[in-house]
Scaffold this motif. Structure first.
Motif, PDB file in Angstrom:
ATOM      1  N   ALA A 107       4.564  -5.285  -2.079  1.00 37.89           N
ATOM      2  CA  ALA A 107       3.546  -5.920  -2.915  1.00 37.89           C
ATOM      3  C   ALA A 107       4.014  -6.024  -4.366  1.00 37.89           C
ATOM      4  O   ALA A 107       3.798  -7.045  -5.030  1.00 37.89           O
ATOM      5  CB  ALA A 107       2.242  -5.139  -2.833  1.00 37.89           C
ATOM      6  N   ARG A 108       4.627  -4.958  -4.867  1.00 35.39           N
ATOM      7  CA  ARG A 108       5.122  -4.992  -6.249  1.00 35.39           C
ATOM      8  C   ARG A 108       6.210  -6.041  -6.415  1.00 35.39           C
ATOM      9  O   ARG A 108       6.252  -6.762  -7.420  1.00 35.39           O
ATOM     10  CB  ARG A 108       5.643  -3.612  -6.642  1.00 35.39           C
ATOM     11  N   LYS A 109       7.090  -6.125  -5.418  1.00 33.91           N
ATOM     12  CA  LYS A 109       8.156  -7.118  -5.474  1.00 33.91           C
ATOM     13  C   LYS A 109       7.597  -8.532  -5.496  1.00 33.91           C
ATOM     14  O   LYS A 109       8.118  -9.424  -6.195  1.00 33.91           O
ATOM     15  CB  LYS A 109       9.088  -6.949  -4.272  1.00 33.91           C
ATOM     16  N   ALA A 110       6.524  -8.744  -4.744  1.00 28.86           N
ATOM     17  CA  ALA A 110       5.880 -10.063  -4.695  1.00 28.86           C
ATOM     18  C   ALA A 110       4.887 -10.277  -5.836  1.00 28.86           C
ATOM     19  O   ALA A 110       4.290 -11.346  -5.936  1.00 28.86           O
ATOM     20  CB  ALA A 110       5.171 -10.238  -3.356  1.00 28.86           C
ATOM     21  N   LYS A 111       4.687  -9.241  -6.663  1.00 26.27           N
ATOM     22  CA  LYS A 111       3.729  -9.277  -7.772  1.00 26.27           C
ATOM     23  C   LYS A 111       2.312  -9.589  -7.275  1.00 26.27           C
ATOM     24  O   LYS A 111       1.557 -10.336  -7.900  1.00 26.27           O
ATOM     25  CB  LYS A 111       4.162 -10.288  -8.843  1.00 26.27           C
ATOM     26  N   ALA A 112       1.987  -8.988  -6.122  1.00 23.21           N
ATOM     27  CA  ALA A 112       0.656  -9.153  -5.537  1.00 23.21           C
ATOM     28  C   ALA A 112      -0.297  -8.121  -6.112  1.00 23.21           C
ATOM     29  O   ALA A 112       0.117  -7.009  -6.471  1.00 23.21           O
ATOM     30  CB  ALA A 112       0.725  -9.022  -4.020  1.00 23.21           C
ATOM     31  N   ALA A 113      -1.574  -8.478  -6.184  1.00 21.41           N
ATOM     32  CA  ALA A 113      -2.577  -7.579  -6.765  1.00 21.41           C
ATOM     33  C   ALA A 113      -2.828  -6.363  -5.886  1.00 21.41           C
ATOM     34  O   ALA A 113      -3.095  -5.265  -6.393  1.00 21.41           O
ATOM     35  CB  ALA A 113      -3.887  -8.330  -7.000  1.00 21.41           C
ATOM     36  N   VAL A 114      -2.765  -6.537  -4.565  1.00 19.09           N
ATOM     37  CA  VAL A 114      -2.999  -5.443  -3.621  1.00 19.09           C
ATOM     38  C   VAL A 114      -1.974  -5.524  -2.498  1.00 19.09           C
ATOM     39  O   VAL A 114      -1.358  -6.578  -2.269  1.00 19.09           O
ATOM     40  CB  VAL A 114      -4.431  -5.483  -3.033  1.00 19.09           C
ATOM     41  N   SER A 115      -1.828  -4.424  -1.768  1.00 20.91           N
ATOM     42  CA  SER A 115      -0.769  -4.344  -0.754  1.00 20.91           C
ATOM     43  C   SER A 115      -1.263  -4.462   0.681  1.00 20.91           C
ATOM     44  O   SER A 115      -0.460  -4.412   1.607  1.00 20.91           O
ATOM     45  CB  SER A 115      -0.026  -3.009  -0.906  1.00 20.91           C
ATOM     46  N   ILE A 116      -2.574  -4.628   0.906  1.00 20.52           N
ATOM     47  CA  ILE A 116      -3.115  -4.548   2.257  1.00 20.52           C
ATOM     48  C   ILE A 116      -2.509  -5.592   3.196  1.00 20.52           C
ATOM     49  O   ILE A 116      -2.216  -5.301   4.361  1.00 20.52           O
ATOM     50  CB  ILE A 116      -4.670  -4.658   2.251  1.00 20.52           C
ATOM     51  N   ASP A 117      -2.279  -6.814   2.721  1.00 22.35           N
ATOM     52  CA  ASP A 117      -1.707  -7.833   3.594  1.00 22.35           C
ATOM     53  C   ASP A 117      -0.280  -7.478   3.993  1.00 22.35           C
ATOM     54  O   ASP A 117       0.157  -7.788   5.116  1.00 22.35           O
ATOM     55  CB  ASP A 117      -1.728  -9.196   2.911  1.00 22.35           C
ATOM     56  N   PHE A 118       0.452  -6.830   3.106  1.00 21.80           N
ATOM     57  CA  PHE A 118       1.808  -6.392   3.427  1.00 21.80           C
ATOM     58  C   PHE A 118       1.773  -5.253   4.439  1.00 21.80           C
ATOM     59  O   PHE A 118       2.626  -5.178   5.329  1.00 21.80           O
ATOM     60  CB  PHE A 118       2.534  -5.963   2.146  1.00 21.80           C
ATOM     61  N   LEU A 119       0.782  -4.369   4.303  1.00 23.48           N
ATOM     62  CA  LEU A 119       0.636  -3.260   5.246  1.00 23.48           C
ATOM     63  C   LEU A 119       0.328  -3.769   6.641  1.00 23.48           C
ATOM     64  O   LEU A 119       0.970  -3.362   7.619  1.00 23.48           O
ATOM     65  CB  LEU A 119      -0.470  -2.313   4.774  1.00 23.48           C
ATOM     66  N   THR A 120      -0.630  -4.657   6.770  1.00 21.52           N
ATOM     67  CA  THR A 120      -1.015  -5.132   8.101  1.00 21.52           C
ATOM     68  C   THR A 120       0.101  -5.964   8.735  1.00 21.52           C
ATOM     69  O   THR A 120       0.334  -5.863   9.940  1.00 21.52           O
ATOM     70  CB  THR A 120      -2.320  -5.940   8.042  1.00 21.52           C
TER      71      THR A 120
ATOM     72  N   GLY B 184      -1.723  -4.955  17.672  1.00 24.41           N
ATOM     73  CA  GLY B 184      -0.569  -4.336  17.039  1.00 24.41           C
ATOM     74  C   GLY B 184      -0.909  -3.757  15.680  1.00 24.41           C
ATOM     75  O   GLY B 184      -0.454  -2.662  15.322  1.00 24.41           O
ATOM     76  N   HIS B 185      -1.705  -4.489  14.914  1.00 29.10           N
ATOM     77  CA  HIS B 185      -2.186  -3.961  13.626  1.00 29.10           C
ATOM     78  C   HIS B 185      -3.065  -2.742  13.840  1.00 29.10           C
ATOM     79  O   HIS B 185      -2.924  -1.724  13.144  1.00 29.10           O
ATOM     80  CB  HIS B 185      -2.962  -5.044  12.880  1.00 29.10           C
ATOM     81  N   MET B 186      -3.974  -2.809  14.790  1.00 30.29           N
ATOM     82  CA  MET B 186      -4.876  -1.684  15.060  1.00 30.29           C
ATOM     83  C   MET B 186      -4.082  -0.432  15.414  1.00 30.29           C
ATOM     84  O   MET B 186      -4.366   0.664  14.920  1.00 30.29           O
ATOM     85  CB  MET B 186      -5.840  -2.051  16.188  1.00 30.29           C
ATOM     86  N   LEU B 187      -3.055  -0.587  16.257  1.00 29.07           N
ATOM     87  CA  LEU B 187      -2.211   0.542  16.614  1.00 29.07           C
ATOM     88  C   LEU B 187      -1.479   1.063  15.380  1.00 29.07           C
ATOM     89  O   LEU B 187      -1.323   2.278  15.204  1.00 29.07           O
ATOM     90  CB  LEU B 187      -1.211   0.145  17.695  1.00 29.07           C
ATOM     91  N   GLY B 188      -1.044   0.142  14.511  1.00 27.12           N
ATOM     92  CA  GLY B 188      -0.355   0.562  13.297  1.00 27.12           C
ATOM     93  C   GLY B 188      -1.210   1.442  12.413  1.00 27.12           C
ATOM     94  O   GLY B 188      -0.725   2.418  11.825  1.00 27.12           O
ATOM     95  N   MET B 189      -2.495   1.148  12.317  1.00 25.26           N
ATOM     96  CA  MET B 189      -3.401   1.987  11.535  1.00 25.26           C
ATOM     97  C   MET B 189      -3.553   3.371  12.175  1.00 25.26           C
ATOM     98  O   MET B 189      -3.603   4.390  11.471  1.00 25.26           O
ATOM     99  CB  MET B 189      -4.772   1.316  11.418  1.00 25.26           C
ATOM    100  N   VAL B 190      -3.603   3.396  13.499  1.00 22.65           N
ATOM    101  CA  VAL B 190      -3.678   4.677  14.199  1.00 22.65           C
ATOM    102  C   VAL B 190      -2.397   5.477  13.970  1.00 22.65           C
ATOM    103  O   VAL B 190      -2.429   6.679  13.690  1.00 22.65           O
ATOM    104  CB  VAL B 190      -3.927   4.447  15.699  1.00 22.65           C
TER     105      VAL B 190
END
Length: 247
Positions: free
Chosen positions: A78-91, A52-58
């Motif tokens: 990511a900004r709302k969670a004050k996370a350093a990067v957003s990749i985990d939210f994206l996947t 599902g993640h792989m398809l999401g990137m496509v």
């Protein structure tokens, strides 16, 4: 901070992208129903979640609205969670949005959209390719900058390549590596790994995707695909193998 550029020539990168997408489709088509629920090395993800993640990137690269929508949503979260990067939210977003698809529907959409994703990646204009992504990326606990070209030419092919290996490891299926395809990806990963640690080394990677690099320094011998899994953070690492490479 200098933004990282791709080493692979653009046309070679697009050929590798096309072929990797095809290999992933072939692998998904081989999966038995029970294998979709097998756990993978990605914490909390089954084979089905990974696909599902792989398809999401496509989907993200197959059309500008998807690209803007996915990126803006994950950055906002990511900004709302004050996370350093957003990749985990994206996947996580990609896994959620594709969770309702049957496996047949997922594979059908993969085959439909991957040619569009290759075209979308190929069409990224030159003025944008050389620019740094708006967000720094976390690698080995440190933030670094990537160009759009590095993301489009390199990372977006390494990602399905590594997840194909994850699915094979989870299901016992053979990734059937070749020198022409997997070996070219491995060679680029080795070159980046060597650049990142900057130390003398001798690396002998076995299997169809393998080869020998370096002279002197630490001597390392192991399977080429296992090398990739280790430097991606998926295995026990010591010495120079602890140097992380992004996927």
């Amino acid at each position: 901070m200098t933004a990282r550029q791709p080493r692979i020539e653009r046309e070679v990168a697009m050929r590798l992208a096309r072929d990797e997408y095809t290999r992933c489709a072939d692998l998904m088509a081989r999966l038995e129903p029970a294998q979709w629920s097998a756990p993978t090395a990605n914490s909390g993800w089954s084979v089905r979640d990974t696909a599902g993640h792989m398809l999401g990137m496509v989907q993200m690269m197959a059309g500008l609205p998807q690209f803007i929508g996915q990126m803006s949503t994950s950055l906002r979260q990511a900004r709302k969670a004050k996370a350093a990067v957003s990749i985990d939210f994206l996947t996580a977003l990609q896994v959620r949005r594709n969770a309702a698809l049957t496996t047949d529907e997922l594979l059908e959409r993969w085959r439909e959209l991957t040619p569009k994703a290759v075209r979308g990646r190929r069409r990224v204009p030159g003025f944008l390719r050389g620019r740094a992504l708006p967000e720094a990326q976390m690698v080995d606990g440190r933030l670094e900058r990537w160009t759009f070209a590095f993301l489009v030419d390199v990372i977006l092919t390494r990602d399905p390549f590594m997840h194909r290996l994850d699915i094979c490891a989870a299901t016992g299926l053979d990734p059937a590596p070749t020198a022409e395809h997997d070996g070219r990806l491995v060679a680029d990963i080795v070159q980046e790994w060597a650049d990142r640690h900057g130390e003398p080394y001798t690396l002998s990677l076995t299997g169809p995707a393998g080869g020998t690099w370096g002279t002197g320094g630490e001597h390392i011998t192991l399977d080429a695909l296992e090398f990739c899994r280790i430097v991606s953070g998926r295995g026990e690492a010591a010495g120079l193998l602890a140097t992380a490479v992004p996927f």
